[in-house]
Structures are given as structure tokens and as C-alpha cells.
Design an enzyme around this catalytic site. Sequence first.
Site, PDB file in Angstrom:
ATOM      1  N   HIS A 122       0.850  -1.235  -0.071  1.00 37.07           N
ATOM      2  CA  HIS A 122      -0.116  -0.100  -0.080  1.00 37.07           C
ATOM      3  C   HIS A 122       1.025   1.341  -0.120  1.00 37.07           C
ATOM      4  O   HIS A 122       1.132   1.919   0.917  1.00 37.07           O
ATOM      5  CB  HIS A 122      -0.860   0.014   1.206  1.00 37.07           C
ATOM      6  CG  HIS A 122      -2.124  -1.008   1.079  1.00 37.07           C
ATOM      7  ND1 HIS A 122      -1.803  -2.476   1.801  1.00 37.07           N
ATOM      8  CD2 HIS A 122      -3.125  -1.210   0.457  1.00 37.07           C
ATOM      9  CE1 HIS A 122      -2.951  -3.067   1.375  1.00 37.07           C
ATOM     10  NE2 HIS A 122      -3.873  -2.310   0.659  1.00 37.07           N
ATOM     11  N   ASN A 123       1.306   1.589  -1.214  1.00 35.83           N
ATOM     12  CA  ASN A 123       2.222   2.677  -1.288  1.00 35.83           C
ATOM     13  C   ASN A 123       1.997   3.537  -2.601  1.00 35.83           C
ATOM     14  O   ASN A 123       0.819   3.144  -3.213  1.00 35.83           O
ATOM     15  CB  ASN A 123       3.823   2.260  -1.357  1.00 35.83           C
ATOM     16  CG  ASN A 123       3.837   1.179  -2.337  1.00 35.83           C
ATOM     17  OD1 ASN A 123       3.459   1.032  -3.478  1.00 35.83           O
ATOM     18  ND2 ASN A 123       4.714   0.208  -1.962  1.00 35.83           N
ATOM     19  N   TRP A 124       2.832   4.417  -2.873  1.00 34.56           N
ATOM     20  CA  TRP A 124       2.472   5.402  -4.008  1.00 34.56           C
ATOM     21  C   TRP A 124       2.306   4.395  -5.336  1.00 34.56           C
ATOM     22  O   TRP A 124       1.714   4.784  -6.425  1.00 34.56           O
ATOM     23  CB  TRP A 124       3.410   6.541  -4.343  1.00 34.56           C
ATOM     24  CG  TRP A 124       3.351   7.010  -5.475  1.00 34.56           C
ATOM     25  CD1 TRP A 124       4.369   7.601  -6.547  1.00 34.56           C
ATOM     26  CD2 TRP A 124       2.304   8.120  -5.971  1.00 34.56           C
ATOM     27  NE1 TRP A 124       4.081   8.345  -7.230  1.00 34.56           N
ATOM     28  CE2 TRP A 124       2.838   8.797  -7.055  1.00 34.56           C
ATOM     29  CE3 TRP A 124       0.900   8.407  -5.160  1.00 34.56           C
ATOM     30  CZ2 TRP A 124       1.687   9.734  -7.440  1.00 34.56           C
ATOM     31  CZ3 TRP A 124       0.325   9.405  -5.980  1.00 34.56           C
ATOM     32  CH2 TRP A 124       0.580   9.813  -7.153  1.00 34.56           C
ATOM     33  N   TRP A 125       3.270   3.361  -5.528  1.00 34.84           N
ATOM     34  CA  TRP A 125       3.119   2.611  -6.693  1.00 34.84           C
ATOM     35  C   TRP A 125       1.606   1.761  -6.973  1.00 34.84           C
ATOM     36  O   TRP A 125       1.106   1.813  -7.809  1.00 34.84           O
ATOM     37  CB  TRP A 125       4.086   1.244  -6.547  1.00 34.84           C
ATOM     38  CG  TRP A 125       5.714   1.769  -7.070  1.00 34.84           C
ATOM     39  CD1 TRP A 125       5.956   2.322  -8.147  1.00 34.84           C
ATOM     40  CD2 TRP A 125       6.859   1.643  -6.294  1.00 34.84           C
ATOM     41  NE1 TRP A 125       7.309   2.530  -8.074  1.00 34.84           N
ATOM     42  CE2 TRP A 125       7.778   2.080  -6.755  1.00 34.84           C
ATOM     43  CE3 TRP A 125       6.958   1.252  -4.801  1.00 34.84           C
ATOM     44  CZ2 TRP A 125       9.135   2.107  -6.531  1.00 34.84           C
ATOM     45  CZ3 TRP A 125       8.089   1.255  -4.217  1.00 34.84           C
ATOM     46  CH2 TRP A 125       9.357   1.932  -5.210  1.00 34.84           C
TER      47      TRP A 125
ATOM     48  N   HIS B  54      -7.097   6.757  -2.656  1.00 33.74           N
ATOM     49  CA  HIS B  54      -7.830   5.717  -2.118  1.00 33.74           C
ATOM     50  C   HIS B  54      -7.059   5.079  -1.039  1.00 33.74           C
ATOM     51  O   HIS B  54      -7.800   4.671  -0.243  1.00 33.74           O
ATOM     52  CB  HIS B  54      -8.143   4.930  -3.086  1.00 33.74           C
ATOM     53  CG  HIS B  54      -7.447   3.726  -3.426  1.00 33.74           C
ATOM     54  ND1 HIS B  54      -6.242   3.795  -4.056  1.00 33.74           N
ATOM     55  CD2 HIS B  54      -7.369   2.354  -2.981  1.00 33.74           C
ATOM     56  CE1 HIS B  54      -5.583   2.615  -4.379  1.00 33.74           C
ATOM     57  NE2 HIS B  54      -6.139   1.711  -3.315  1.00 33.74           N
ATOM     58  N   ASP B  55      -5.771   5.187  -1.117  1.00 35.78           N
ATOM     59  CA  ASP B  55      -5.121   4.396   0.096  1.00 35.78           C
ATOM     60  C   ASP B  55      -4.114   5.432   0.619  1.00 35.78           C
ATOM     61  O   ASP B  55      -2.965   4.876   1.333  1.00 35.78           O
ATOM     62  CB  ASP B  55      -4.274   2.949  -0.380  1.00 35.78           C
ATOM     63  CG  ASP B  55      -5.281   1.892  -0.261  1.00 35.78           C
ATOM     64  OD1 ASP B  55      -6.159   1.879   0.761  1.00 35.78           O
ATOM     65  OD2 ASP B  55      -5.038   0.866  -1.077  1.00 35.78           O
TER      66      ASP B  55
ATOM     67  N   ASP C  20      -8.648  -1.791  -7.193  1.00 37.83           N
ATOM     68  CA  ASP C  20      -8.096  -1.773  -6.025  1.00 37.83           C
ATOM     69  C   ASP C  20      -7.813  -3.364  -5.986  1.00 37.83           C
ATOM     70  O   ASP C  20      -6.728  -3.580  -5.280  1.00 37.83           O
ATOM     71  CB  ASP C  20      -9.081  -1.545  -4.758  1.00 37.83           C
ATOM     72  CG  ASP C  20      -8.265  -1.176  -3.729  1.00 37.83           C
ATOM     73  OD1 ASP C  20      -6.863  -1.047  -3.690  1.00 37.83           O
ATOM     74  OD2 ASP C  20      -8.807  -1.437  -2.429  1.00 37.83           O
TER      75      ASP C  20
ATOM     76  N   GLN D 242      -3.439 -17.529  -3.746  1.00 35.01           N
ATOM     77  CA  GLN D 242      -3.801 -16.817  -5.091  1.00 35.01           C
ATOM     78  C   GLN D 242      -4.936 -17.605  -5.677  1.00 35.01           C
ATOM     79  O   GLN D 242      -5.934 -16.660  -6.305  1.00 35.01           O
ATOM     80  CB  GLN D 242      -2.508 -16.616  -5.959  1.00 35.01           C
ATOM     81  CG  GLN D 242      -1.518 -15.703  -5.349  1.00 35.01           C
ATOM     82  CD  GLN D 242      -2.116 -14.601  -4.940  1.00 35.01           C
ATOM     83  OE1 GLN D 242      -2.886 -13.858  -5.681  1.00 35.01           O
ATOM     84  NE2 GLN D 242      -2.180 -14.080  -3.555  1.00 35.01           N
TER      85      GLN D 242
END
Length: 719
Positions: free
Chosen positions: A398-401, A438-439, A574, A625
Site C-alpha cells: 500500500h504505497n504510491w506505486w 484511495h489508500d 483496487d 492466490q
Amino acid sequence: SSRLAKFAKMVKFYFSNETAVENDSDSAKRISNKLSQLLASRVAALVIFLIVVTPFLQTAVIDFSYDSFAMTTYQLLQTSVAADMTSAEWTDYVDEFYTFYDAKTGGTETVDMPLSLTIKGLTEAQCPDDDASNNFESEWVSSTSSCEFDFGHDHALETTGHYWVREANQEIFSYKGTIDITYDRTQGMRDEAGYSVVLITLVIMLLVGFSVSFNSSLNQLVVEPLSRIMNKLRTTAASVLDSVKSLQTDEDEDDDEGMNEADVLEIMVDKLARIVKNVMSSNMQNMIEQNRDMIDENTEQFLNQYSDTTKKDADIKKTATIRDESINVSTIDLPVAKDMICSFDFDTLALTHDQLVPCAMYMFENMHLLTEFNIDPIVFKTWIGKIRIRYKLDPQYHNWWHGVDVLHTTFRLLACAQAEAYLSKLEIFSTMVAACAHDVGHPGINNAFLVKSKNELALKYNDKSPLENMHCATLYEVVSEQDADIFGTLTDEQWHDCRKQIVECILNTDMVNHFGNVGKLQNFFEVSGEEVSNFVSAIATGAADVAVPEVFTDQVDGPKNRLLLQETFLHAADLSNPIKPLAIYQKWVSRVTEEFFAQGEQERSVGFPVSAMMDRASTNIPNMQVGFIAFIIAPLYTCLFQFFPEGMVVVAGNLVNNHHSYLDEARAGKVKDGTITQADEEKFTTQKAKFKEGLSFVPWDLLDNPTSRHLYTVATGSR
């Protein structure tokens, strides 16, 4: 719930307006007309057949041989030959007459057997004497000067074996008062009765066949659809049935066994009608319209403060429009080709944080949003820069990427869904801003951990989506700074409308809402999917002046339906890692599992039970997964594929390919450990087949090209 939605739509149409009632009436008339035509055609066929066949089976059986004999005998009496005939010759003459009929009895011909014969014009000498050797008894009747021959005496019965009933079924044929023949009609009447029996039998068979045929057609037209509806209702609406029972009084319970399927259906539809009517009546706009004659202008303005509809009619698109592609968008600062950004192959992890800023700006400019709302590019770039800084560096996922990746996926989903044809510019802008932020500020741990650890965010937001609430608050902290106020050029109405949409979209990304979101989307597809899909397909093929479906333009439901899709596009973005090319997906899997494991270690360090899929030692990543795709991603994206099959076929291909890849990896792990069994092999094969079967409606042929043929091969099994 999806099946109940169909009923809800039907009931909604019934209560909505007169047009809807007329439509329902038309449907009923169509069914009535079909039944009438069905009945008329069957009756017509039956009547025509009977008209054709009945004359053949009702023809009277008449023996004309007596006419011929009488005429011949009369003509004989008029000649001199008759006067010269002796009694012996008359005996032979009459005997031949009787023998003719006697020889024909028991054959295939219908014969009326003679009982007596009276001939006037003979002399007493010519009248044969009664002789037991003859086939008749004869007698001269002087009063009428006639000779009577009786064929019914005992000798004749014994000789011929025929037992005629003299009194019943006999008829007399008289010719010119000279020849009288009494004959037995028994055989003719038997044949006529036989034909009548055949006719009656045929009519009964036709009526039975008609009944069976009509019932079969009626069954297909009415009974079977009603039965399917009842079965679906009984299966999926158990709670409604329970509530129906609860509505009954003790006196009513005795009547339960007398309730047939139609009675139950009527009760359930009536209940659903009340539910839908109540839901619709709870809308402020509906309440105002329904009570228009009792509400003055001031009251209406007061009530409108609490209306859940903020769109004015002028803001709603009535005709589909797409942005002008001729407007040039600068690509000078882009670190990659614009075609890469306009595809699902764009990999944010391959770029630096600084390089992602112009990419984010390009997505907004590509949709002409800065121009539409007169946003200063410098202000917008400042806003993006401050949002980027507010994304924390510590979280692996949960970062800018991730923020830009979700923005990019939202950008692509909007394009694939032809969203600009039915969403307003403000709705597109709100969705994109929500995606970008959003995050923002995410600490790398989930809501459950925050609540369990009594974190200040959980306490601040009362345990209700603390992270998502924080993201919204952070976004508006950033825009409160004048140099980053991208909403500064909006009108007050636009500002509040935009804020409502952004907050709703971001709060909706909380995973506790996921299955509810999927359910709402499935219901929306059940009710309006075909209409929306056809509209989007028409837009994609370049059709002009296409009217936007009423589900998007309706004053009450339109804003809700459009907001549902806005929320869906962001929520799907998301969770979009599994719909990316496999190499990109694998990068994100590595990052998200690392962040999960970090939280698991933090939970263990404070004495909390380690959450599912967050234990580094026990988590099987391939299995994780496969389950994530099958049970979380597939239901959500399947809805999108149903709405927009052509536009999202590449996404569907990536999803199948990734699912199969992780299944293969899970199998390879078992093979490596030496624990794989035949049951495991069958399970892996079945899982692949079942997953592809669930997407069988996707137009895979669109992937049959050099660029996407590998996806086509995986999805279809073709080479």
C-alpha cells in the site's frame, strides 16, 4: 438475491407509472393471444377433420336390390309371359329371389334379408302350393287376389341358419301396389351402428388428442414457466416464505394444505410488491411527487435538503457523448509511450515515484478533466506531488506505486466500459481523484488489526472503516491547501456532489463491503444488464446519437446506478492484480504477501492470533492466490465481463491465464514434495475446466490475434 431482483423489477414496473402498467398489460395480452390462437387452431383442426370424415361414416346403408327385383317383376306381370308361367315356374322364380339374398349373408356385403313377398296379379293356379321342400311358405289370398310368400317359417330358419326377428327392424317395400316386399334391416342397421361406433371412437380419440396437445402447449407456455418461477422462489426466497407463514393466524394454519402454488405465488408477489413500494416510497423525491397536492413550495425546499439525489436533470446525459480525440494531450514528460499507459501492460513498479507523477497527470488530461474544470496544471501537479508524499514508504504494497496502479486501472476500466458515454465529466473526475488517493497514508496493516489493537484511527472513526475514513480525510487535508486545491474552480453544487462521490467510492473499498458490492452488481445486471450491455456495444461500434438507457437517466435511480458503477470501477481496480499480465501480477503477489507476513509478525509480537494468510511459515502462496481469484476476484469481474464483454476480453484472458498459472504452480509444489495423488490431478483439471466454464460467455474470438493469441489459447484450449 439475483432472482428476487427479477421479481423486484417486475413489481417496480407495476407500481412505477402508467406506462409500466400498460407494458404489463401488453405482456398479459400477448400470453392471452397466444392461448387464444393455440385454442383456435386446435379447435379449427378438429372441426375441419370431423367435417371431412363424418359424411363417410354417417352414410346410410341402403339396399336397392329390392327396387330392381320389384321393377323387374312388375314389368314381367305386364307381359304375356307372366300369364303363361306355371306355379312351378313361379316357385323357381321366387326361390331364386330368396337364394340370391341367402347366398350373400355372412359375406362382406350388407344385405337386408327378405321376410315375405306379396305379388298381385297372379291367378290362384299360378300361386305355388305350400311345400316343405321350398325355401318359403306360400298362400293364396283371395280377398286381395295375391300370392304371399313367407320366408320366415321354421324350415327356412333351420336350413339357412339365419334367425331373423320378424317384429323388430323390419321394413316394407311396396311397388305400385303390386309388389310388396317385407325385409329385415338388421344387418344394415348393424353396419350403420358399426360405422357410428367408429365415428364416436374417432371423435373421442380426437378429443383426447386435442386435450393432450392443448395441455402440452399450455404446459410449455404457462405451466412450466410458472413452475420454474415457483421453484426458484422456493429455493431462493425461503425467508419470504417464512414471513408469509408468520403472517397467518392460527385459524389460517388449517388452510395451509389447501393453498396451491398460485396462491403462494400471489402472496409472495404481493409481499414483494409492498417491499419494493416501501423502498421506493422512502426516497424523498418519490414522496414529494406522490404528495404534490399537499406540499407547498417552502415544504418542498425543506424536504429537498434531505433528498438523496443531488443531480439536476440538466446534469444527466440523455445522449451518449465521447470526448474529442482531436484535442492534443502533451506526452513530453512521459517516461513510457502513451500507448503503454492506455493498455493493461503498464507496470507502475517499473518506474520511480517521480516518474509516476507525469503518468498520473496524463491520465487526467487524456480525459480532458483539467480543461473541463479549468484546473491549473501547476495546481494539479502540486496536488499529485502532495498526495504522493502522503503515501507512506514503509508498506511493501500500500504505497504510491499501488496508488498509481489503481488510478491507472480505474482509467482503463472506465475506457473499456465506455463510461464517458453515460457518466458525467464530474463523475469521471470524482472517480479518478478517489482512485489516486484511495489508500493515501495507509500504514500497511488492515482495519481488523487497528480495531483489535484499539488504534487511535479505530477509536476516532468508531471502528467503521477507519483506514478508508482516514484516506478521505487525508485527501481533503491536502486540497484544503490553496496551492493544491484542485476543487477550487468547482461550483458549490459541484464541490458537494464531487465530495459525496469521492467519499462513497473510497469508503466502498473496505473489503467488508466486497460481497455486498458483488450482490448489488449482480442484481443490477439481472435487472438492467442486457440494456446496458447493448448500449455500450453500440457506442463501441461507433453508433451515433445513441440514447442513454433510462437506468442511467432516471431522476431517482439514475444517480444511484451510476454511483454503483463508479464504486465498482474503483473497487475492481483496487483488487486488479490478478487481471494484469502474469509477470506484473507476480510482482504484486510478492509485495502483498510480504506486507501480510509483516502484519502477521506484528500480531504475533503483541500476542494476537495470526490472521489467515499472514503466517509466513504456513501460508501456501499458490493456493492463496487460486482461492483469491476464484472466490474474490472472479465473482466481481464476472459481472463486469457480463456488462462489457467486448471491452474487457483482454482482462478476462489475463484472469484465466493467471488462475491457471497459479494452479500449475500449486500442482508443481505437490509434485516436488511427492504428495500429489490421482485425486489431486483430477481436482486441478476440474478447477481449470470449471473456471473457464464460468466465463464461457466471453467473446474469446476477439483474442485470436498475434498480440493476444497466448491468452486465446489458454482460455479456449485451442492451438
